[in-house]
Write an enzyme that holds these catalytic residues in place. Structure first.
Site, PDB file in Angstrom:
ATOM      1  N   GLU A 173       0.836  -1.219   0.000  1.00  0.00           N
ATOM      2  CA  GLU A 173       0.000   0.000   0.000  1.00  0.00           C
ATOM      3  C   GLU A 173       0.862   1.257   0.000  1.00  0.00           C
ATOM      4  OE1 GLU A 173      -2.814  -0.772   3.213  1.00  0.00           O
ATOM      5  OE2 GLU A 173      -4.031  -1.964   1.859  1.00  0.00           O
ATOM      6  N   GLU A 365      -5.239  -8.531  -1.635  1.00  0.00           N
ATOM      7  CA  GLU A 365      -5.953  -8.424  -0.364  1.00  0.00           C
ATOM      8  C   GLU A 365      -7.407  -8.139  -0.650  1.00  0.00           C
ATOM      9  OE1 GLU A 365      -4.651  -5.883   2.817  1.00  0.00           O
ATOM     10  OE2 GLU A 365      -2.553  -6.118   2.277  1.00  0.00           O
TER      11      GLU A 365
HETATM   12  C1  BG6 Z   1      -4.630  -3.492   4.568  1.00  0.00           C
HETATM   13  C2  BG6 Z   1      -3.281  -3.855   5.123  1.00  0.00           C
HETATM   14  O1  BG6 Z   1      -4.754  -2.132   4.434  1.00  0.00           O
HETATM   15  O2  BG6 Z   1      -5.742  -3.830   5.321  1.00  0.00           O
HETATM   16  C3  BG6 Z   1      -3.271  -5.040   6.060  1.00  0.00           C
HETATM   17  O3  BG6 Z   1      -2.348  -4.072   4.089  1.00  0.00           O
HETATM   18  C4  BG6 Z   1      -4.481  -4.979   6.959  1.00  0.00           C
HETATM   19  O4  BG6 Z   1      -2.063  -5.056   6.757  1.00  0.00           O
HETATM   20  C5  BG6 Z   1      -5.736  -5.011   6.105  1.00  0.00           C
HETATM   21  O5  BG6 Z   1      -4.541  -5.946   7.963  1.00  0.00           O
HETATM   22  C6  BG6 Z   1      -7.033  -5.034   6.879  1.00  0.00           C
HETATM   23  O6  BG6 Z   1      -7.067  -3.977   7.781  1.00  0.00           O
HETATM   24  P1  BG6 Z   1      -7.349  -4.197   9.326  1.00  0.00           P
HETATM   25  O7  BG6 Z   1      -7.128  -2.868   9.919  1.00  0.00           O
HETATM   26  O8  BG6 Z   1      -8.760  -4.657   9.401  1.00  0.00           O
HETATM   27  O9  BG6 Z   1      -6.384  -5.217   9.794  1.00  0.00           O
END
Ligand code: BG6
Length: 474
Positions: A173, A365
């Protein structure tokens, strides 16, 4: 309507980050990372030292249990497993003269284990976990010297793992650094940081990303290097042209980083944005050439939410998200953390990136953070009836199928957090994304035992049928 087909050799799998699951923060010669002093999440103030409340110090103990965990991923049929290398396991202080052999060996073993199960590693060099020393004794990525440290680190791991890892991502990111400076080992609570400093840090990361791509290709041209951004498809609140312009300005925050990674130069709209804020980026002598000559092989991104923008945004209710927030969209439902759920947004962003660049894409992701309840499964074990997660993933993957039908070239899909671990933004264990439940609560208590959720078998079938089961009649 045709039923979408996923390409042969589509890389199905899951995605993780070292700081959120490895634990063993002070073992194997590892140095401290910025995450070890951020017990409340990436967007909050650091502590002086690691504190016991910090769940990431132990994570889910993947460092010691990775064989068991990878075997579970293999049961689901994973073709790819995304992980990050903890930079401070390799260079404990970031600026060390020699790498830490124990850290290198750990990832050697981990990659071997993945290959043993037929899984391709997809490796992020820096996932929100730079060595703490770079924050405390430099000014993080504001300092140009850090580019050199990163090049050394990248060279070390590329040389070492060139025969084991084909797919690499440079910065997780990368477009988050202005809003989440800890990503660049910058703690505004501890040092004076201007907006210009943050943009300089962003520039330094962009140059480092291109330099890493250059190094990778010199070592082994077979290695594929991608950039990684938070994607944020954005809708206008109304059809007013000024709202559409607000959308454009906001989306450019995303495109600026992919444009530079793909086209190798600063786009005009970014130059204007910086000029109007009185920001002048200091370019090193070779920066422009490095950016231009060493562009990426593919584009990867995270997708969780779509956003809404308006030119008069203060008149509307703001939405939720981990780093970027837009306005509330009245047409969408939300997760328990207020993140708005929009499967069609994923199809839109896939098409946007493809139309703009015609480079292969990789969704690295996507997933639903939810509170799960462990129940007895009737056969003496425990499970989670996570139909809500299945519904979320199914709807998103169906839209991925549509985008593939639209002509988008997509390498693969790694759902976020295939096994539960500590959340990035809230540092909670109770925000769970996994197909596998891990017994640990927000107070850090629990046996760390792993249990398959209902979604485990569901995802296994999706992978086993190469996506065809997504279209089975209910
Ligand atoms: C992304 C990140 O933005 O979101 C991850 O790359 C992160 O590291 C994921 O875990 C989900 O966000 P969160 O805050 O729910 O863990």
């Amino acid at each position: 309507m045709t039923t979408p087909k996923f390409p042969e050799n589509f890389l199905w799998g899951g995605a993780t980050a070292a700081n959120q699951l490895e634990g063993a923060y002070n073992e194997g010669g590892r140095g401290l990372s910025v995450q070890d002093v951020m017990p409340k999440g990436l967007m909050t103030a650091p502590t002086l030292e690691p504190t016991e409340e910090n769940l990431k110090l132990k994570g889910i103990d993947f460092y010691h249990r990775y064989k068991e965990d990878i075997a579970l991923m293999a049961q689901m049929g994973f073709k790819v497993f995304r992980l990050s290398i903890s930079w401070s396991r390799i260079y404990p202080n970031g600026d060390d003269a020699q790498p830490n052999e124990e850290g290198l060996q750990f990832y050697d073993d981990l990659f071997d284990e993945l290959h043993k199960h037929g899984m391709e590693p997809l490796v992020t060099l820096s996932h929100y976990e730079p060595p703490l020393n770079l924050a405390r004794n430099y000014r993080g990525w504001i300092d140009r010297k850090v580019i050199g440290f990163f090049e050394t680190y990248a060279r070390t791991v590329f040389e070492r793992y060139q025969d084991k890892v084909k797919y690499w991502l440079t910065f997780n990111e990368v477009n988050s650094i202005i809003s989440a400076p800890a990503n660049g080992a910058i703690f505004p609570e501890e040092m004076e940081v201007t907006l210009a400093d943050k943009w300089q840090a962003a520039h330094n990361q962009l140059v480092a990303s291109a330099a890493a791509t250059k190094i990778a290709k010199e070592i082994n041209p077979e290695m594929q290097v991608g950039c990684m951004v938070i994607s944020m498809p954005t809708y206008p609140m109304t059809p007013k042209p000024k709202d559409q312009l607000a959308v454009r300005d906001f989306m450019n925050e995303n495109y600026a980083f992919t444009d530079i990674h793909v086209r190798g130069e600063y786009p005009g709209y970014l130059k204007r944005h910086l000029r109007e804020q009185g920001i002048e980026i200091k370019f090193g002598e070779n920066d422009a050439a490095i950016l231009k000559e060493h562009t990426v092989d593919f584009i990867s991104f995270s997708y969780y939410v779509s956003l809404v923008q308006a030119h008069d945004s203060e008149t509307y209710q703001s939405g939720e998200g981990n780093i970027f927030r837009g306005l509330e969209n009245p047409y969408l439902d939300s997760s328990e953390w207020g993140w708005q759920i929009d499967p069609i947004g994923l199809r839109l962003v896939l098409n946007d990136f493809w139309d703009r660049y015609q480079l292969p894409l990789f969704i690295v992701e996507n997933g639903l953070g939810a509170k799960d309840v462990l129940i007895e499964d009737g056969a003496g074990s425990f499970t989670v009836e996570d139909d809500y997660r299945i519904a979320y993933l199914k709807a998103h993957l169906q839209q991925v199928g549509e985008a593939i039908e639209d002509g988008v070239e997509l390498l693969g899909y790694t759902s976020w957090g295939p096994i539960d671990f500590v959340s990035m933004s809230t540092a909670q264990m109770s925000k769970r994304y996994g197909f596998i439940y891990v017994d640990r609560n927000d107070d850090g208590e629990g046996s760390l035992k792993r249990y398959k959720k209902k979604s485990f078998n569901w995802y296994k079938e999706v992978i086993g049928t190469n996506g065809a089961s997504l279209y089975d009649a209910e």
